[in-house]
Design an enzyme around this catalytic site. Structure first.
Site, PDB file in Angstrom:
ATOM      1  N   CYS A 134      16.945  25.656 -29.273  1.00  0.00           N
ATOM      2  CA  CYS A 134      17.876  25.273 -30.324  1.00  0.00           C
ATOM      3  C   CYS A 134      17.186  24.432 -31.394  1.00  0.00           C
ATOM      4  O   CYS A 134      16.386  23.552 -31.090  1.00  0.00           O
ATOM      5  CB  CYS A 134      19.082  24.492 -29.792  1.00  0.00           C
ATOM      6  SG  CYS A 134      20.030  25.369 -28.575  1.00  0.00           S
TER       7      CYS A 134
ATOM      8  N   ARG B  97      12.565  28.161 -32.240  1.00  0.00           N
ATOM      9  CA  ARG B  97      13.161  27.376 -31.153  1.00  0.00           C
ATOM     10  C   ARG B  97      14.303  28.115 -30.449  1.00  0.00           C
ATOM     11  O   ARG B  97      14.811  27.648 -29.429  1.00  0.00           O
ATOM     12  CB  ARG B  97      13.706  26.045 -31.691  1.00  0.00           C
ATOM     13  CG  ARG B  97      12.669  25.207 -32.383  1.00  0.00           C
ATOM     14  CD  ARG B  97      13.295  23.941 -32.915  1.00  0.00           C
ATOM     15  NE  ARG B  97      13.699  23.075 -31.838  1.00  0.00           N
ATOM     16  CZ  ARG B  97      12.893  22.212 -31.238  1.00  0.00           C
ATOM     17  NH1 ARG B  97      11.657  22.079 -31.631  1.00  0.00           N
ATOM     18  NH2 ARG B  97      13.332  21.459 -30.265  1.00  0.00           N
TER      19      ARG B  97
ATOM     20  N   TRP C  31      19.390  28.721 -28.703  1.00  0.00           N
ATOM     21  CA  TRP C  31      18.826  29.373 -27.517  1.00  0.00           C
ATOM     22  C   TRP C  31      19.824  29.061 -26.411  1.00  0.00           C
ATOM     23  O   TRP C  31      19.960  27.907 -25.993  1.00  0.00           O
ATOM     24  CB  TRP C  31      17.440  28.807 -27.186  1.00  0.00           C
ATOM     25  CG  TRP C  31      16.765  29.539 -26.076  1.00  0.00           C
ATOM     26  CD1 TRP C  31      15.994  30.656 -26.196  1.00  0.00           C
ATOM     27  CD2 TRP C  31      16.788  29.217 -24.674  1.00  0.00           C
ATOM     28  NE1 TRP C  31      15.547  31.046 -24.953  1.00  0.00           N
ATOM     29  CE2 TRP C  31      16.017  30.180 -24.007  1.00  0.00           C
ATOM     30  CE3 TRP C  31      17.389  28.197 -23.919  1.00  0.00           C
ATOM     31  CZ2 TRP C  31      15.824  30.176 -22.625  1.00  0.00           C
ATOM     32  CZ3 TRP C  31      17.201  28.191 -22.554  1.00  0.00           C
ATOM     33  CH2 TRP C  31      16.422  29.175 -21.917  1.00  0.00           C
TER      34      TRP C  31
ATOM     35  N   ASN D 191      21.272  20.187 -29.421  1.00  0.00           N
ATOM     36  CA  ASN D 191      20.136  20.813 -28.734  1.00  0.00           C
ATOM     37  C   ASN D 191      19.986  20.075 -27.408  1.00  0.00           C
ATOM     38  O   ASN D 191      19.837  18.858 -27.398  1.00  0.00           O
ATOM     39  CB  ASN D 191      18.868  20.644 -29.587  1.00  0.00           C
ATOM     40  CG  ASN D 191      17.602  20.984 -28.825  1.00  0.00           C
ATOM     41  OD1 ASN D 191      17.626  21.831 -27.924  1.00  0.00           O
ATOM     42  ND2 ASN D 191      16.510  20.345 -29.178  1.00  0.00           N
ATOM     43  N   GLY D 192      20.060  20.800 -26.292  1.00  0.00           N
ATOM     44  CA  GLY D 192      19.910  20.137 -24.995  1.00  0.00           C
ATOM     45  C   GLY D 192      20.988  20.593 -24.041  1.00  0.00           C
ATOM     46  O   GLY D 192      21.616  21.638 -24.241  1.00  0.00           O
TER      47      GLY D 192
ATOM     48  N   GLU E   5      -3.703  33.894 -18.093  1.00  0.00           N
ATOM     49  CA  GLU E   5      -3.250  33.763 -19.473  1.00  0.00           C
ATOM     50  C   GLU E   5      -3.114  35.140 -20.136  1.00  0.00           C
ATOM     51  O   GLU E   5      -2.158  35.391 -20.862  1.00  0.00           O
ATOM     52  CB  GLU E   5      -4.227  32.844 -20.230  1.00  0.00           C
ATOM     53  CG  GLU E   5      -3.967  32.666 -21.710  1.00  0.00           C
ATOM     54  CD  GLU E   5      -2.598  32.093 -22.044  1.00  0.00           C
ATOM     55  OE1 GLU E   5      -1.862  31.658 -21.142  1.00  0.00           O
ATOM     56  OE2 GLU E   5      -2.258  32.116 -23.251  1.00  0.00           O
TER      57      GLU E   5
ATOM     58  N   LYS F 216       0.369  36.661 -21.651  1.00  0.00           N
ATOM     59  CA  LYS F 216       0.511  37.164 -23.037  1.00  0.00           C
ATOM     60  C   LYS F 216       1.174  38.528 -23.034  1.00  0.00           C
ATOM     61  O   LYS F 216       2.093  38.789 -23.784  1.00  0.00           O
ATOM     62  CB  LYS F 216      -0.848  37.288 -23.730  1.00  0.00           C
ATOM     63  CG  LYS F 216      -1.573  36.044 -24.144  1.00  0.00           C
ATOM     64  CD  LYS F 216      -0.875  35.166 -25.127  1.00  0.00           C
ATOM     65  CE  LYS F 216       0.116  34.286 -24.432  1.00  0.00           C
ATOM     66  NZ  LYS F 216       0.001  32.943 -24.263  1.00  0.00           N
TER      67      LYS F 216
ATOM     68  N   HIS G   7      -6.433  40.766  -0.133  1.00  0.00           N
ATOM     69  CA  HIS G   7      -5.475  40.071   0.750  1.00  0.00           C
ATOM     70  C   HIS G   7      -4.044  40.533   0.471  1.00  0.00           C
ATOM     71  O   HIS G   7      -3.103  39.856   0.864  1.00  0.00           O
ATOM     72  CB  HIS G   7      -5.621  38.555   0.581  1.00  0.00           C
ATOM     73  CG  HIS G   7      -6.978  38.070   0.987  1.00  0.00           C
ATOM     74  ND1 HIS G   7      -7.363  37.967   2.298  1.00  0.00           N
ATOM     75  CD2 HIS G   7      -8.060  37.726   0.253  1.00  0.00           C
ATOM     76  CE1 HIS G   7      -8.626  37.561   2.348  1.00  0.00           C
ATOM     77  NE2 HIS G   7      -9.064  37.412   1.127  1.00  0.00           N
TER      78      HIS G   7
ATOM     79  N   LYS H 185      10.095  28.937 -28.417  1.00  0.00           N
ATOM     80  CA  LYS H 185       8.769  28.332 -28.500  1.00  0.00           C
ATOM     81  C   LYS H 185       8.723  26.965 -27.836  1.00  0.00           C
ATOM     82  O   LYS H 185       7.752  26.608 -27.193  1.00  0.00           O
ATOM     83  CB  LYS H 185       8.391  28.211 -29.986  1.00  0.00           C
ATOM     84  CG  LYS H 185       7.030  27.606 -30.248  1.00  0.00           C
ATOM     85  CD  LYS H 185       5.965  28.617 -29.985  1.00  0.00           C
ATOM     86  CE  LYS H 185       4.568  28.046 -30.134  1.00  0.00           C
ATOM     87  NZ  LYS H 185       3.599  28.876 -29.414  1.00  0.00           N
TER      88      LYS H 185
END
Ligand code: M6R
Length: 615
Positions: free
Chosen positions: A2, A27, A75, A101-102, A488, A492, A511, A610
């Site tokens: 948010c 965001r 979000w 936001n939260g 990483e 991506k 394994h 993000k």
């Protein structure tokens, strides 16, 4: 998670709010909305499911004369993304509206209590509960909005940044911060409230960063006042933020992610600048120099981070253990904060975060402080919550990263961790001087190496992307520092293409995961020269003999791994410490081009944001 913008001043609020939301869309992008109070005292709310572009369409032809307003890009945490759950939320009487936001953790209890008082709710959000709670307190105590806000903050539990607008007072916004970022930009005759200073940088470089528990009264034509729930006045500190608009634009690239991948020669140049003495090839990190005793006495380092920053931490562990001989633990911040960690005297906690706002990492920092640790931050966003909450630290200085998939921040974090390890290792007299100088010299040449790497690997990554666009699964493998590089690479790919991808230490294949290998399973192996190269080559043989398709990332001059692989990407040959940075370039590009071929929204992948400011 948010994005919030607020404006009060002399200009038309709508373009400022919408422009701010566009810059905050990284965001969250589930829905967008704004609330304005017009000159006639009327509150107008426009909101819809979808992107800020959808909100813009909704606003076409609407009155935009208001000079005060609040706006939000969402979000979703509570309630699906739809028009109703979009912010701003208005109180039952229609008098006040807020953006949030939260998460309000105890919203269910509060909602039940409000329902019993006759309140009804249009949305399924926790935020609508908060706006009605404030209204209820104000009405039942016949108090000012500020007093109601102060009392409400004592009743809510959770993380929140909130901006409130009152149709009966069009000369004031109230902003609250508790564990979610909020800044106030100071213009000539106006104020800009935002989740991220960068979103309003075209209007001002002067910012007030709110601290947890602070409530700001942002009034037209008057200085900002900051108070607390208990009505204690707080100091108002103004900081300058140096940032240019061009850093926030795509600069001719199709996506921010591509721009950020191609920026890496420059961003690493900025990251290294002033941190290696060019005459003596000595690494100098002021954060370590200023806290020399802590680093000399350290018995253990604990690195906390999430996502890509956690991968960088795993690479940092290799560097620190080998150059400083200090044991290093790497923990997910979300696990560390809830597992009653053992922190002893002379332990140092290092928090890594690009945004500096990740809720779990921030909570881990707070916990480490409570346990008495010295806490060091490695952040990108200047002035961010983690940067301010840590005792000292090093900025990676790679500039704003806007694409949701982290690229240049990862290589900046690895670079800083290498500098950190070399600096501590020298101070402690562990890393041999000539080895330290050699790596420092190589680091200085790294921007040029990355430049050639980008030229060299881009055509290869593009053509491999064509071959593998329709793969359903991928395995990434590496050993030593290349294992986190593999993790990483897999992250991506999965986050922007939605292809399932896993990273493994190459020796772990037998394994269990080797059972997955067949001709339909592409395996990306980072097979660059290091002490485990021969072992990695053997692991490749095992994959090959089971029909797996191998894409190998090899160094120039390699002929062993290259011969076994089905496809090869050749990167410049560098010291093994620098290889995670160089080898990441083709992995970033491969993920990018596959996602583009699949028609994905590369910079705003589904379900992601993000900056993860909720846990
Ligand atoms: O801002 P932070 O570095 O604290 O963010 C941590 C993760 O949320 C972030 O790295 C995330 O995993 C990225 N989307 C990865 O590309």
């Amino acid at each position: 998670m948010c994005g919030i913008v607020g404006y009060i001043g002399t200009k038309s609020a709508v373009p400022i709010l919408v422009g701010g939301l566009k810059r905050l869309e990284y965001r969250g992008y589930d829905s967008a909305g704004l609330a304005l109070v017009q000159g006639n005292g009327k509150m107008i709310v426009h909101k819809c499911k979808g992107r800020v572009a959808d909100l813009e369409k909704l606003l076409e032809g609407k009155d935009s004369s208001a000079t005060i307003g609040i706006a939000h890009t969402r979000w979703a945490t509570h309630g699906e993304p739809n028009d109703c759950n979009a912010h701003p939320h208005i109180s039952q009487s229609g008098r006040i509206a807020l953006v949030h936001n939260g998460i309000i953790e105890n919203y269910r209890i509060l909602k039940e209590a409000l329902k019993a008082q006759g309140y009804s709710f249009n949305s399924t959000t926790d935020s609508e509960v908060l706006v009605n709670l404030i209204e209820h307190i104000q009405k039942s105590n016949n108090c000012t909005l500020l007093e109601a806000v102060q009392q409400a903050t004592k009743q809510v539990i959770g993380a929140y940044a909130v901006v409130i607008i009152d149709r009966e007072n069009p000369n004031q916004l109230i902003a609250i911060r508790q564990s979610s970022p909020l800044v106030i930009g100071i213009g000539n005759d106006d104020y800009f409230i935002s989740s991220d200073a960068a979103s309003v940088i075209e209007y001002t470089h002067d910012f007030i960063y709110l601290n947890d528990g602070e409530i700001a009264i942002v009034g037209r034509n008057e200085p900002v006042r900051i108070t607390t729930a208990d009505n204690n006045s707080c100091r108002v500190d103004v900081s300058k933020l140096q940032l240019s608009i061009s850093q926030l634009e795509k600069g001719g690239h199709a996506h921010f992610m591509l721009k950020e991948i191609f920026e890496q020669p420059n961003t690493l140049h900025d990251c290294i600048r002033g941190r290696i003495d060019k005459a003596t090839y000595t690494p100098v990190l002021s954060g370590v120099r200023d806290n020399r005793k802590h680093f000399l006495d350290a018995r253990r380092l604990i690195i906390v981070a999430c996502g890509t920053s956690w991968h960088a931490a795993l690479i940092g562990k290799h560097f620190i253990e080998s150059f400083c001989r200090i044991p290093v633990e790497v923990d997910y911040a979300s696990e560390f904060r809830y597992r009653n960690p053992i922190i002893e005297a002379n332990d140092i906690v290092i928090a890594i975060s690009q945004s500096g706002e990740t809720a779990d990492t921030l909570a881990a920092v707070e916990l480490a402080h409570r346990c008495g640790a010295f806490v060091y931050g490695i952040c990108n966003a200047v002035g961010s919550s983690i940067a301010r909450a840590t005792d000292s630290g090093t900025y990676i200085h790679v500039g704003p990263e806007i694409g949701v998939a982290s690229t240049k921040a990862f290589t900046g974090q690895v670079t800083v961790l290498l500098l950190l390890a070399l600096t501590i290792g020298r101070e402690r007299g562990i890393v041999p001087e000539d080895r330290c100088k050699q790596i420092a010299k190589d680091l200085l040449g790294l921007p040029q190496v990355l430049d050639s790497a980008l030229k060299q690997v881009t055509p290869e990554a593009k053509s491999l992307a064509k071959i593998f666009t329709y793969a359903h699964n991928f395995i990434y493998m590496g050993r030593g520092v290349n294992y986190p590089t593999a993790l990483e690479g897999a992250l991506k790919l999965k986050e922007i293409s939605y292809i399932h991808a896993e990273g493994y230490p190459a020796a772990e294949m037998k394994h269990g995961p080797i059972a997955l290998i067949d001709a339909e399973m592409p395996c990306v192996v980072i097979a660059t020269p290091d002490s485990t190269y021969d072992k990695t080559v053997s692991n490749m043989e095992e994959i090959k003999s089971r029909g797996g398709k191998i894409v190998a990332v090899v160094a120039e001059g390699d002929n062993l791994a290259a011969e076994i692989a089905d496809y090869v990407i050749v990167v410049p040959r560098v010291d093994e410490c620098l290889m995670p940075i160089v080898a990441s370039i083709p992995l970033q590009l491969l993920a990018y081009y596959i996602a583009v071929n699949k028609g994905r929204d590369v910079d705003k992948p589904r379900n992601l944001a993000k900056s993860v400011t909720v846990e």
